[in-house]
Scaffold this motif. Sequence first.
Motif: not given
Length: 236
Positions: A66-78, A99-107, A228-233
Amino acid sequence: MANKKKYTKKPAQKKSSNGWIFLAVGIVAALAAILIFSGAFEGKKDTAENDIDYSGQPFLGDENAPVEMIEFGDYKCPACKNFNEQLFPVIEKELIDTGKVKFYFMNYAFINVDSERSAKFAEAVYKELGSETFWKFHHKLYEEQPADHGAEKQDIFTEDKLTSILAGVSSESDAEKVKAAYTKDAADKAFETDKDLVSELGVKSTPTLFVDGEEFTGKSLDDLKKMVEDAAKEKK
């Protein structure tokens, strides 16, 4: 393919790779982690409603979560390495695998020349070999990130290095296939899509999380779970 979600647009601010510090505070039944943010927002900001298009992005989790989560990251970032090794396993266990979150990675590749190179190479992995190999390569890149102080400013993820890392999690033939696609700029469009979204959202540091289009600005794992819980509600 996911539907578009609402997010709140924030003005871009100075780039930084030290936006988060993650502290593991103990392992009892599961790892607990605290997220501390620097550069907190002050005062009210103008907002505008827009849409995030998740199509064509690598993700983990149930297609119907029900909920989408995105991580914005850099592969050189400590700090991203720390996130990947300490906090992500908890998110995976408690939010993705349940099953609560669909997790995305974006650059958000801004630290060094090999930030962009590794991001584009990873996009080529996803395009040529699919999601499972992408995530193996994704995690392995963070494992291979040197722990030496200042290493993020060195050109470490060369094309040969990236090809070798991929061969280690897949095969020599797969690695050569991806290398050929990368050389032909096959991943440039996907990389530019992420870059445009970073600009539109005003992402200013890595790692940064968004939950259903809203930036996470809490200070603990419990804050993230509640968001996440609030977003799902709101979907019910």
